[in-house]
Design an enzyme around this catalytic site. Structure first.
Site: not given
Ligand code: HPA
Length: 278
Positions: A65, A87, A34, A215, A238, A89-90, A250
């Site tokens: 992606h 990923h 990302s 990831s 972040n 999680y997908e 996201h």
């Molecule tokens: N947590 C998990 N994955 C992430 C984050 C987060 O704060 N920021 C970007 N990917």
């Protein structure tokens, strides 16, 4: 393709297709996560292969992606770029998520740089910083090496020095030349896709994590099993849950990574130039 079984010959099959399309494979590869998709400013690939054309490659389904293998020269050095990743999680299995790394190893890639977006747990970090992995905490609840013994590969992989000091030195040098602020820290990998709770972030801080993301760690573990030298870089997009006033999204993650694009280009471009000289 529903399951990529690393115990079959498929990584070699994928590698054979890639070799047919690109010719002699480079020894350096990037996996761009990302926010790093557009970081290779000025890179004009000579060959582009969508993942769906490579047997065993999982589709990379998240916005940000693209899912393409690119081969070409950047800053004077030949490199392979996997733009986009699948990923856990997908719903992909660990075998599927890490299949491209096995294909790269079969191709003869020696040095692998993994990139991602991450949230800051370390209170000194700011959005827009980059973090080089010194180590990781695998909190995904799964290990990509679980399964039947794979002939020819170690069963119990040593992760004492997962992230290669030589590659890290080159990245730090590139950062200082390009005036890019890099931190060095421990990445906690979680399965996602929900973001963390503030209580989880407090717990991970106590465990020694500096950043958190969803990831990279599975790929790093498999790369070490295959004997590749690995580096990993997070773009801190972040502050983690509970450390910033706003909630998590996201879109915000992708926007923050986009803002850091030219710095990412200086960091990775400088690294490639130094790597070519080494
Ligand atoms: N947590 C998990 N994955 C992430 C984050 C987060 O704060 N920021 C970007 N990917």
């Amino acid at each position: 393709m529903t399951s990529a079984n690393p115990h079959s010959t498929r990584p070699a099959t994928a590698a054979a297709l890639i070799r047919r399309r690109i010719g002699k494979p480079p020894t350096l590869a990037f996996i761009l996560g990302s926010g790093f998709q557009r970081a290779l400013e000025g890179f004009e690939p000579e060959v582009t292969i969508p993942y769906r054309e490579i047997p065993g490659f999982p589709s990379a389904g998240v916005s940000g992606h693209a899912g393409r293998l690119l081969a070409g020269k950047w800053h004077g050095e030949r490199l392979l770029v996997l733009s986009g990743r699948a990923h856990y999680y997908e719903g992909h299995s660990m075998d599927e998520v890490t299949f491209p790394v096995r294909a790269l190893a079969q191709l003869g890639v020696l040095d692998l740089v993994l990139t991602n977006a991450a949230g800051a747990i370390n209170r000194k970090y700011r959005a827009g910083d980059f973090m080089l992995f010194t180590d990781h905490l695998n909190l995904m609840g799964a290990n990509p090496l679980r399964g039947p013994m794979m002939e020819g590969w170690p069963r119990f992989v040593d992760l004492t020095a997962t992230y290669d000091p030589r590659l890290r030195r080159l990245l730090k040098k590139a950062a200082s030349k390009g005036k890019v602020r890099v931190r060095e820290g421990v990445y906690a990998a979680v399965s996602g896709p929900s973001y963390e709770t503030p209580a989880e972030i407090r717990a991970y801080a106590r465990l020694g994590a500096d950043a958190v993301g969803m990831s990279t760690v599975p790929e790093a573990i498999v790369a070490r099993q295959c004997g590749l030298a690995v580096a990993a870089v997070s773009c801190i997009t972040n502050l983690a849950a509970g450390l910033q006033r706003s909630g998590m999204s996201h879109t915000d993650v992708l926007n923050a990574a986009e803002k850091s694009r030219s710095q990412a280009a200086r960091l990775l471009g400088g690294f490639v130039a130094l790597h070519g000289k080494g």
